[in-house]
Design an enzyme around this catalytic site. Sequence first.
Site, PDB file in Angstrom:
ATOM      1  N   LYS A  85      33.621  42.975  35.911  1.00 21.35           N
ATOM      2  CA  LYS A  85      34.242  41.749  36.412  1.00 21.35           C
ATOM      3  C   LYS A  85      33.458  41.308  37.651  1.00 21.35           C
ATOM      4  O   LYS A  85      32.970  42.149  38.426  1.00 21.35           O
ATOM      5  CB  LYS A  85      35.706  42.049  36.760  1.00 21.35           C
ATOM      6  CG  LYS A  85      36.525  40.822  37.132  1.00 21.35           C
ATOM      7  CD  LYS A  85      38.015  41.194  37.277  1.00 21.35           C
ATOM      8  CE  LYS A  85      38.885  40.006  37.614  1.00 21.35           C
ATOM      9  NZ  LYS A  85      40.320  40.361  37.679  1.00 21.35           N
ATOM     10  N   SER A 160      43.461  37.659  34.884  1.00 19.61           N
ATOM     11  CA  SER A 160      42.275  36.996  35.376  1.00 19.61           C
ATOM     12  C   SER A 160      40.958  37.598  34.888  1.00 19.61           C
ATOM     13  O   SER A 160      39.913  36.970  35.008  1.00 19.61           O
ATOM     14  CB  SER A 160      42.292  37.031  36.904  1.00 19.61           C
ATOM     15  OG  SER A 160      42.193  38.369  37.369  1.00 19.61           O
ATOM     16  N   SER A 184      46.232  41.538  35.375  1.00 16.58           N
ATOM     17  CA  SER A 184      44.950  40.946  34.994  1.00 16.58           C
ATOM     18  C   SER A 184      44.059  41.777  34.084  1.00 16.58           C
ATOM     19  O   SER A 184      43.051  41.281  33.596  1.00 16.58           O
ATOM     20  CB  SER A 184      44.162  40.569  36.236  1.00 16.58           C
ATOM     21  OG  SER A 184      44.640  39.347  36.721  1.00 16.58           O
TER      22      SER A 184
HETATM   23  N1  GLN Z   1      48.237  36.525  37.011  1.00 16.86           N
HETATM   24  C1  GLN Z   1      48.556  37.205  38.218  1.00 16.86           C
HETATM   25  C2  GLN Z   1      48.250  36.337  39.406  1.00 16.86           C
HETATM   26  O1  GLN Z   1      47.724  35.303  39.221  1.00 16.86           O
HETATM   27  C3  GLN Z   1      47.825  38.517  38.296  1.00 16.86           C
HETATM   28  C4  GLN Z   1      46.437  38.423  38.752  1.00 16.86           C
HETATM   29  C5  GLN Z   1      45.726  39.736  38.779  1.00 16.86           C
HETATM   30  O2  GLN Z   1      46.234  40.736  38.280  1.00 16.86           O
HETATM   31  N2  GLN Z   1      44.556  39.741  39.402  1.00 16.86           N
HETATM   32  O3  GLN Z   1      48.515  36.700  40.494  1.00 16.86           O
END
Ligand code: GLN
Length: 486
Positions: A85, A160, A184
């Site tokens: 990532k 994400s 994510s």
């Molecule tokens: N979708 C969640 C957020 O936007 C989790 C994001 C993540 O785990 N990095 O905060």
Amino acid sequence: MKTLKEIHKELISKEKSVREIVNESIEIIKSHEKRVNKDLDEAENINAILGLFSQEFIDEQVEKAQKMIDEGHANLFTGVPIILKDNILVCGEIISAGSRMLENYVATYDSSVVAKIKESGGIILARANMDEFAMGSSTENSAYGVVKNPIDTSRVPGGSSGGSAASVAYGAAPLSLGSDTGGSIRLPAAFCNLVGYKPSYGSVSRYGLMAMGSSLDQIGPFANTVEDAEAFFDLISFHDPKDATSLKDEFRNKEINLKKKIGIPKILKDESIRKGIEKEILEDFETQILKIKSAGYEVVDVDLPNIDKALAIYYVICPAEVSSNMGRYDGVRYGLSIPGKNTVENFTNSRTAGLGDEVRRRILLGTYILSAGYFDAFYNKAVIAREILKQEFQKAFVSVDAIMTPTASIFPWKFGEKSDPLAMYLADIFTVPANIIGSPSISIPTKKRENLSENILPIGIQLTGDILEDKKLFKIAKEIEAIIQK
Ligand code: GLN
């Protein structure tokens, strides 16, 4: 899709060289990524990869891995392509966190997970597209364009860590790393039919991971099988003095006693909750419960009275931590800098040009939550509620090995379908509790890849274990994987 063991066998039997394995990956990437292959038709473009790492760095790793193999020092990861990532630092390479702010930022040191992969002879090949600074659930918030779901390219891959998931799903590599602050890793794993693992908080070093919510973030693997995810977790999980929250090694050798008992949160019986879950996902979940029962597991209801507050707790604590972590991107210390007449104007210009809407929204929310007068009303309350939730889970884990829910309440949506940020936040309803309480949690696909199509979309099942019982969770997850994919 080849497993880690299959690639390892090809390499040590000399059926293939490291160079050949790496070139195969690069060819697959070229047939899915316009950024890597300009001639590619836009319709074929998945946009999961922001760039291959520099040729020099790849060559150096290939040579080292081949030497390890030739000299008989290879391990399971030697010569295996791995995707990262875009928020995990690799010294000397551009790492942008999916943001314009860091478009040209070159990392000045290796993250601890990268150092470990290098040591193993694994080949760090490419960086994956992501929601800007990991904020989002669909990878529609990247400054570098959306990532498509390879199973149905009209749909999102989840986020994400959408690029890490999509690239493994189309076969660019057998493994990738994502980061999971509120789901994510697990959500994109469910949307792309992969295994995704969020480790216990503190079991994988965060040194060199760009921080989002520091008390919630963990780096973790995507893989095609639970076995591969576990092997990768074992590699990257070690005590790291460079991360103050890194745990000592003792917990890794804990004895595993299986009760063979799975808990289902009682709330899943509530009509109001069930209404929010896609019918097919609920049906699939119930089918899996039956299969798991007939394989000899006991499945019981567990009482987690405050689990319905998890999203509210998350969306107070997370933005608060985000607003403080984002302070460093000020146009002076890192990345984009757009000068103005004075310091305040420099700051405003740089942040306005460098940061997208969702990141700004979180900074605003977090700053508000932490401001005098609201701190007690919001932040402190959320911290107390977090403790209560932890205790409720602790109580449940006295009688069950793991708690099971669907990973997502919805199928991967079509691009743009969730333009309201609150609707997007709801996608994390089942994943955020594990981050709040620090537990390990895994998403396992219930369907075989070959059975999926535009009409049959993937579904993930999520198992959450007690904190620090990562190895126990993997043990159950391997059994459940075999049962549900039968
Ligand atoms: N979708 C969640 C957020 O936007 C989790 C994001 C993540 O785990 N990095 O905060």
